[in-house]
Scaffold this active site. Sequence first.
Site, PDB file in Angstrom:
ATOM      1  N   ASP A 193       4.706 -10.886 -12.320  1.00  0.00           N
ATOM      2  CA  ASP A 193       5.368  -9.725 -11.734  1.00  0.00           C
ATOM      3  C   ASP A 193       4.383  -8.958 -10.849  1.00  0.00           C
ATOM      4  OD1 ASP A 193       6.495  -7.241 -11.281  1.00  0.00           O
ATOM      5  OD2 ASP A 193       7.263  -6.998 -13.313  1.00  0.00           O
ATOM      6  N   GLU A 197       1.503 -13.886   5.155  1.00  0.00           N
ATOM      7  CA  GLU A 197       0.655 -13.318   6.217  1.00  0.00           C
ATOM      8  C   GLU A 197      -0.390 -14.320   6.672  1.00  0.00           C
ATOM      9  OE1 GLU A 197      -0.906  -9.387   5.365  1.00  0.00           O
ATOM     10  OE2 GLU A 197      -2.461  -9.645   6.873  1.00  0.00           O
ATOM     11  N   HIS A 234      -7.079 -12.968  13.605  1.00  0.00           N
ATOM     12  CA  HIS A 234      -5.718 -12.711  13.144  1.00  0.00           C
ATOM     13  C   HIS A 234      -4.704 -13.229  14.158  1.00  0.00           C
ATOM     14  CE1 HIS A 234      -3.486 -10.425  10.147  1.00  0.00           C
ATOM     15  NE2 HIS A 234      -2.601 -10.216  11.100  1.00  0.00           N
TER      16      HIS A 234
HETATM   17  C1  MEV Z   1      -4.487  -7.009   6.398  1.00  0.00           C
HETATM   18  O1  MEV Z   1      -3.418  -7.592   5.707  1.00  0.00           O
HETATM   19  C2  MEV Z   1      -5.552  -6.551   5.443  1.00  0.00           C
HETATM   20  C3  MEV Z   1      -6.688  -5.768   6.043  1.00  0.00           C
HETATM   21  O2  MEV Z   1      -6.190  -4.668   6.816  1.00  0.00           O
HETATM   22  C4  MEV Z   1      -7.545  -5.282   4.907  1.00  0.00           C
HETATM   23  C5  MEV Z   1      -8.627  -4.318   5.302  1.00  0.00           C
HETATM   24  O3  MEV Z   1      -8.502  -3.617   6.333  1.00  0.00           O
HETATM   25  O4  MEV Z   1      -9.610  -4.235   4.525  1.00  0.00           O
HETATM   26  C6  MEV Z   1      -7.491  -6.627   7.006  1.00  0.00           C
END
Ligand code: MEV
Length: 438
Positions: A296, A86, A393
Amino acid sequence: MKEIQLITGFSKLTKKEKIEEVARYFQNPKETSDFLTSFWFHNEEHQKLFDEFSENTISNFHFPFGIAPNVLINGKHYLIPMVIEESSVVAAAANSAKFWSTRGGFHTRIVSTTKIGQVHFIWKGVKEELEKHFPELKQLLIEGTNTITQNMQERGGGILDIELVDMRSEIPDYYQLKAKFDTRDAMGANFINSCLEEFASILKDFIVRKETIADKDVTVIMSILSNYTPECLVEAWVECPVEEFDAMDPDMTAEEFVWKFEKAVQIATVDPHRATTHNKGIFNGIDAVVLATGNDFRAVEACGHTFAARDGQYRSLTRLNIENGIFKYSLLLPIALGTVGGLTSLHPLAKFTLELLGDPSAEDLMQISAVSGLANNFGALRSLTTKGIQKGHMKMHLLNILNTFAASEQEKVAAIEYFKTEKVSFNAVEAFLKTERK
Ligand code: MEV
């Protein structure tokens, strides 16, 4: 893709035959075989090793291996290896780590390191008869597993305790032998399961041979470790004066930021929908380290989520405490990990990861993983309560979108420059490339 048929004896085929068997469902079987083979390692030894990790292997599935730098834990600097697909997870960890590195870094402590295993059995006899003889049975269980536990005992671990648990209020005639183990630097699944299967056979034998136990009919349902290890617990935390958050957001004072952050943690504590996402962000960091060390991650996740629901409602794994102007944010969770055994020394990159982490003990690795979880969660909440996560993001995701459109290197450079000031979206990137390609 052609319609898949029932296959018999797939596991008996050679690797080449397995690939052909799969490839024949595709329009171009030759191309499909070549594609699968192209992900094999050039190094034949590595490939053989990977094939032997699992079954019915036809190729390798690669994941990115990144580094979160500047992670200060209990006064020591780490480069934390993270295996994750990610975009923005490594960046979130790195940003948090940098922020906290000038504010005392991360602090950790091991609360406990006990693992648990159970023999589940059904027996209709008189409970007191078994209970009366339990000290004798316990002794036999411990002595009877000496050959299995000897090595572990030499390393300072072994069986810590065994108790008889009456579960008849839940299921008629249901009991457990519930054992506690110290598995030192091993995750310990094989060790625990071997002990438990031996316990099961000693238990059956004991009931059959003991004259004062009338009912000889005991049925062992299963003998297996529990992945819920609430006594294999680690805590990680960060702390600093509230005023340190002054520069968090140009439009917010430190107090406003902390107030919003506190509300976000409270929401994740009371609302399971938000708690799940909040904890998912924690596991973004933890799983990445767990994977990088060949541990794991399914066991770690299952355990963490059960712990998050330990009072009957699924809640945030983190807590915020603000007292006398000090912001203290902590993560408490059970993580059962190993730094010896399993894939830890077999997977070449897991081995490398452990070396990079300074050959940690299992306890050290529990602390490093918890820090990675807390760092990621802090990074996520910091973004969510200020500018939101999508901007960052999508910027991180830009290369993925460009790759979806098979953008050339030149187009990528132009796009990165253009999207420095523009909002990234799938449509916006498509439109940009259309103009570029005219
Ligand atoms: C995304 O992979 C993770 C988040 O959604 C975590 C959160 O909302 O605290 C950004």
